[in-house]
Design a protein around this motif. Sequence first.
Motif, mmCIF file in Angstrom:
data_model
loop_
_atom_site.group_PDB
_atom_site.id
_atom_site.type_symbol
_atom_site.label_atom_id
_atom_site.label_comp_id
_atom_site.label_asym_id
_atom_site.label_seq_id
_atom_site.Cartn_x
_atom_site.Cartn_y
_atom_site.Cartn_z
ATOM 1 N N ASN A 109 45.761 66.272 -11.416
ATOM 2 C CA ASN A 109 46.422 65.794 -12.618
ATOM 3 C C ASN A 109 47.907 65.644 -12.287
ATOM 4 O O ASN A 109 48.601 66.637 -12.099
ATOM 5 C CB ASN A 109 46.226 66.839 -13.722
ATOM 6 C CG ASN A 109 46.768 66.372 -15.046
ATOM 7 O OD1 ASN A 109 47.249 65.248 -15.169
ATOM 8 N ND2 ASN A 109 46.691 67.232 -16.045
ATOM 9 N N PRO A 137 53.027 61.797 -19.533
ATOM 10 C CA PRO A 137 53.207 62.127 -20.943
ATOM 11 C C PRO A 137 52.087 62.962 -21.520
ATOM 12 O O PRO A 137 52.266 63.640 -22.518
ATOM 13 C CB PRO A 137 53.254 60.754 -21.617
ATOM 14 C CG PRO A 137 52.528 59.851 -20.693
ATOM 15 C CD PRO A 137 52.747 60.371 -19.329
ATOM 16 N N PHE A 138 50.945 62.936 -20.893
ATOM 17 C CA PHE A 138 49.812 63.637 -21.469
ATOM 18 C C PHE A 138 49.618 65.018 -20.878
ATOM 19 O O PHE A 138 48.629 65.669 -21.164
ATOM 20 C CB PHE A 138 48.528 62.838 -21.224
ATOM 21 C CG PHE A 138 48.528 61.511 -21.906
ATOM 22 C CD1 PHE A 138 48.702 60.352 -21.181
ATOM 23 C CD2 PHE A 138 48.378 61.430 -23.274
ATOM 24 C CE1 PHE A 138 48.708 59.130 -21.807
ATOM 25 C CE2 PHE A 138 48.376 60.210 -23.904
ATOM 26 C CZ PHE A 138 48.547 59.054 -23.176
ATOM 27 N N THR A 175 63.737 62.526 -11.204
ATOM 28 C CA THR A 175 62.358 62.344 -11.650
ATOM 29 C C THR A 175 62.105 60.877 -11.884
ATOM 30 O O THR A 175 62.780 60.225 -12.675
ATOM 31 C CB THR A 175 62.133 63.080 -12.976
ATOM 32 O OG1 THR A 175 62.644 64.395 -12.853
ATOM 33 C CG2 THR A 175 60.661 63.145 -13.300
ATOM 34 N N LEU A 176 61.134 60.363 -11.194
ATOM 35 C CA LEU A 176 60.814 58.955 -11.372
ATOM 36 C C LEU A 176 59.735 58.760 -12.418
ATOM 37 O O LEU A 176 59.661 57.734 -13.075
ATOM 38 C CB LEU A 176 60.326 58.358 -10.039
ATOM 39 C CG LEU A 176 61.354 58.342 -8.924
ATOM 40 C CD1 LEU A 176 60.716 57.845 -7.646
ATOM 41 C CD2 LEU A 176 62.523 57.459 -9.298
ATOM 42 N N TYR A 177 58.861 59.749 -12.547
ATOM 43 C CA TYR A 177 57.755 59.585 -13.483
ATOM 44 C C TYR A 177 57.347 60.945 -13.985
ATOM 45 O O TYR A 177 57.292 61.916 -13.220
ATOM 46 C CB TYR A 177 56.583 58.896 -12.787
ATOM 47 C CG TYR A 177 55.334 58.889 -13.631
ATOM 48 C CD1 TYR A 177 54.277 59.732 -13.342
ATOM 49 C CD2 TYR A 177 55.220 58.059 -14.734
ATOM 50 C CE1 TYR A 177 53.140 59.749 -14.122
ATOM 51 C CE2 TYR A 177 54.087 58.067 -15.516
ATOM 52 C CZ TYR A 177 53.054 58.913 -15.212
ATOM 53 O OH TYR A 177 51.941 58.925 -15.989
ATOM 54 N N GLU A 178 57.052 60.992 -15.276
ATOM 55 C CA GLU A 178 56.574 62.230 -15.867
ATOM 56 C C GLU A 178 55.321 61.896 -16.657
ATOM 57 O O GLU A 178 55.319 60.936 -17.422
ATOM 58 C CB GLU A 178 57.663 62.764 -16.791
ATOM 59 C CG GLU A 178 57.542 64.206 -17.137
ATOM 60 C CD GLU A 178 58.691 64.615 -18.041
ATOM 61 O OE1 GLU A 178 59.835 64.253 -17.702
ATOM 62 O OE2 GLU A 178 58.438 65.238 -19.072
ATOM 63 N N ILE A 207 56.618 62.814 -10.635
ATOM 64 C CA ILE A 207 56.923 62.193 -9.343
ATOM 65 C C ILE A 207 58.424 62.237 -9.168
ATOM 66 O O ILE A 207 59.181 61.811 -10.062
ATOM 67 C CB ILE A 207 56.431 60.735 -9.284
ATOM 68 C CG1 ILE A 207 54.931 60.680 -9.554
ATOM 69 C CG2 ILE A 207 56.726 60.135 -7.930
ATOM 70 C CD1 ILE A 207 54.359 59.292 -9.434
ATOM 71 N N ILE A 223 49.863 68.855 -20.349
ATOM 72 C CA ILE A 223 50.255 70.134 -20.961
ATOM 73 C C ILE A 223 50.066 71.191 -19.889
ATOM 74 O O ILE A 223 49.012 71.265 -19.268
ATOM 75 C CB ILE A 223 49.355 70.501 -22.146
ATOM 76 C CG1 ILE A 223 49.232 69.348 -23.105
ATOM 77 C CG2 ILE A 223 49.913 71.699 -22.868
ATOM 78 C CD1 ILE A 223 48.384 69.689 -24.286
ATOM 79 N N TYR A 264 53.301 53.699 -10.855
ATOM 80 C CA TYR A 264 53.185 55.062 -10.360
ATOM 81 C C TYR A 264 51.853 55.285 -9.663
ATOM 82 O O TYR A 264 51.767 56.008 -8.664
ATOM 83 C CB TYR A 264 53.426 56.092 -11.460
ATOM 84 C CG TYR A 264 52.620 55.925 -12.720
ATOM 85 C CD1 TYR A 264 53.091 55.145 -13.770
ATOM 86 C CD2 TYR A 264 51.410 56.580 -12.872
ATOM 87 C CE1 TYR A 264 52.360 55.003 -14.923
ATOM 88 C CE2 TYR A 264 50.679 56.444 -14.023
ATOM 89 C CZ TYR A 264 51.151 55.647 -15.053
ATOM 90 O OH TYR A 264 50.426 55.508 -16.196
#
Lengths: 357, 312
Positions: free
Chosen positions: B244, B262-263, B257-260, B248, B265, B169
């Motif tokens: 941030n 995780p951190f 959604t290809l990428y989320e 993606i 908020i 990513y």
Amino acid sequence: MIPQVINLWIPRLLVSSKGKQMGTTTGFRREEGTSFASLELKTINPILAEMAVLKQQPTLFNGDTVDRVDVNGEPSESESEPESESEDEDVKLSEPSKTSINNKDGLLEKLADISWPENVEWVHKLSIDIDQEQAVDVNDDLARELAFYTQALEGTRQAFEKLQSMGLPFLRPPDYYAEMVKTDAHMEKVKGRLLVEKKKIEEAEERRKARDAKKIAKEVQSQKLKERAKQKKEDIESVKKWRKQRQQSGFAGGDKDGEMPFSFDDGKVFERSNKKRPGVAPGDRSGGKAGFRGGKAGFRGGMGKKGGDKMRKDREHKNSKFGFGGRKGLKKQNTSETTNDLRGYNKGNTGNRKRKR
Amino acid sequence: MVKKRKHSEVTASEPKKKDEPAPERPKRTLLGWKDKFEEKETDSSVFRNKEKVLVTCSRRIIYRYRHLMLNLVSILPHCKKDSKVESKESKGATLNELVELKNCSSCLFFECRKQKDLYLWMAKCPNGPSVKFLVNAVHTMEELKLTGNQLKGSRPILTFSSNFDKNPYWKLLKEIILQIFGTPKEHRKSKPYHDHVFVFSIVDDHIWFRNYQISVPHNETDKVDRGGMDKMTLVEIGPRFCLNPIKIFGGSFGGPTLYENPFYISPNQIRAMEKKKKAGKFAKKVKAKTRRKMHEQSNPLEPDEFADLWKG
């Protein structure tokens, strides 16, 4: 270091205001080519010491201090609700949320879709990859900015080497005037601000120096006074001792030797110090300035120029006549020359004045 | 004999004429005369960067972010600024249409929510991936502490930190950034010299952006001597921001959604958590009071000796 450093800024900005073209362009500024430091922004004064690596300081800002706070949350059952001790907007989860997606293949596929063909020359991309050696702590502003600065510096060096090897012109010639991203007016403001800060720093320095100098001067002064007092005391003591001795030895008059108990170390005890009445022979109560001039000018009545030179009342004259410190009671003003000097009374003007009334 | 010669001459000249059409005037460009023939031959294999970026924002954007957007517009000569976009329903479709209309190949969309949070969308149109970022730590070029200056439209040198190659990513983000922020080589509005450098570096899973002016003592335009390289200094021009990545997507302003991250908020959640912390104050106070009362009742104090000391 500090004033010298800021001095380097000013010539650059001064030169920028010349040679305008169409009102909004800025002339090219000549660089000094020597190192400089940009100011830290938290307070004016702490311009940090030279870093061993670079000799330049990156700029820091107030707002950037705590952007991110790592969360010391208890490991919670629900994925995305740790307890946060955040002070600022951005907070990171302590453990990654379970529902996050990371479709590596899809990503790589899209990457292949959009990338430019492989054989594209570097000139089109102009990108450099720099290795970040150490992990940078986000909350340490200085270290972070320094890392960015190093990355940029390294990148530019490599890029310039490549461009140089290609032989293309890449550096701006000194007579190239063109529109800049920030207007001249804005740069004037920047310059003004830098000058103000420089002045503040200098003033602070001066004040500090003056304070120190005053302290030292005071100490020296007190020392001197002590010395003088001591000397005076000693002299008086020695006179007393001598008197006592003479008394005890019964005023042996024949003894002409008469030990002089005064220790004439410097041989200058009876002379007054030269400083108080410079250029005047001892015992001359008229003062050095009252010499021949009185003879010449006085005959004309001395009325030529407000009483002539002898009647000068300035500090120098008074000092030489009365000694340093001014008049001492106006008790005795005559000297040997002036005792019989009745010039002022000869004409009898005072008598006439009284009669005429 | 003469006739023959003439004839041969004529024949000789005719084929010549057929071979070369009347030589056209060579094309005139700023750099000199360009021969058309050369261009035709190499046209297919030459890569030309025809990137055009559309820069827009949502309505109700606040001054700081608007200035950030305007700063970006001034430093990217290959962008087109467009008017504000209504950010309600199906903004994906509207934006895609807008990009098509303006004949652009990518888009930077600044979305400001609640007049507090700025989200930046970077998208490759028409069917490329898109990314949504949350933008922090914004400092615009108008700040007087950023003292550098650059030619308007000069091509930047892009530097990426090496951790862009660690994950797919990041690699994708690097490619998108490279294409959007890199000025095409012979763009009309670009200026010839390289006098500034962009820094994109990943620290703590955020992408930090800095823009520095390069000042190096030099006498010629294409050479720097050894000593000069060491004396190179950088002055910050601005703007500054920190991205941030949130998600993606496979498509432009939408898609799978290809990428989320995780951190991540969302700022709303952060504010909610803060409020929750403060919310229990009164309840806690009441509880503490009752607890105290119970404690006092269960542990009675001894009678005070001095209680009757003063009458009244």
